[in-house]
Design a protein around this motif. Structure first.
Motif: not given
Length: 274
Positions: A109, A169, A171-172, A189, A191-192, A225, A230, A232-233
């Motif tokens: 990732g 779905n 993108y972040g 935020m 993720e997808k 995800k 990620q 994003t996380d």
């Protein structure tokens, strides 16, 4: 005040959407007209006054290192001919930058790829460019816009653009409070997300400025995800402390990780004459 002096390029992915072309050619080296995607990204970083490029590669990616190096045989063959001018631009790039490389052994990732680059970055803020998101703005490069914001706010910044709700779905996706027409203080935020669960239609694209504490957060981030680590996380942890801004950038962006976006970018730059 910390300045952004380094740009990280995650470039270890397989580029499976472009098989069979990417079986032996790194997707980052696919050309839009006569210039590889990665070179566009490096030039964007240079336009933001960043001259240290940190590239996370993988197996089969040696073409990236070769591209940003001198080819003595080629130079000798075309020296003194009209073809020599074709190398002017890449010579300028090579002479303006320092390049360093490390390998991502496993594909876990984007967050893992960025963490892999820690050894090249150290304890300082840095930019991240995903080369298959090709951006263009004649007035001011997208990353240069973001660097100015970082100098003002001194926190992590992600570039976002509005996308159709049905595409969230891919993108972040962020949510938050607008503090100006083009700037959002991020509070959430995802993720997808499925379109019905998306907190907004503001999608993160492949431009980031990150503060160095992101590395410690990534080390503690569990796979999310798709079983991947990620970014994003990790950014959500910073956002909980009010330390992430989302910027609706000025310019065009092409998703060159897809065939449709790649063709659109090629047509755009051909028409532009660049």
């Amino acid at each position: 005040m910390s300045k952004v002096k380094k740009c990280l390029f995650p470039a270890a992915g397989y580029g499976t959407r472009f098989l069979p072309a990417t079986k032996a050619i790194p997707k980052e080296m696919l050309p839009v007209l006569t210039k590889p995607l990665l070179q566009y990204g490096v030039e964007e970083a240079l336009a933001a006054e960043i001259d240290t490029m940190a590239i996370v590669t993988g197996r089969g990616k040696r073409a990236i290192e070769d591209h940003f190096d001198v080819s003595y045989e080629l130079e000798h063959q075309i020296q003194g001919t009209t073809k020599e001018e074709y190398l002017t631009q890449i010579r300028s790039v090579i002479g303006s930058c320092t390049f360093s490389y490390t390998r991502q052994i496993e594909m876990k990732g984007l967050g893992h790829a960025i963490l892999t680059g820690e050894t090249l970055i150290g304890e300082e803020p840095f930019a991240v460019i995903l080369a298959d998101d090709l951006c263009d703005n004649e007035d001011e490069a997208v990353l240069a816009q973001m660097v100015k914001l970082y100098e003002e706010y001194q926190c992590s910044i992600v570039a976002v653009e509005e996308v159709p709700k049905e595409d969230t779905n891919k993108y972040g996706v962020i949510a938050g409070e607008f503090i100006s027409d083009d700037l959002v203080r991020v509070t959430n935020m995802v993720e997808k997300p499925d379109p019905k669960d998306a907190p907004s239609n503001l999608a993160i694209i492949g431009r980031y400025i990150l503060t160095p504490d992101i590395f410690d957060i990534l080390r503690e981030t569990k796979p999310g995800k798709g079983g991947e680590i990620q970014i994003t996380d990790a950014l959500l942890e910073q956002a909980k402390e009010g330390k992430v801004l989302a910027y609706k950038f000025k310019g065009k962006r092409f998703d060159c990780g897809s065939v449709d976006g790649f063709v659109q970018a090629t047509n755009y730059f051909y028409t532009k004459g660049n």
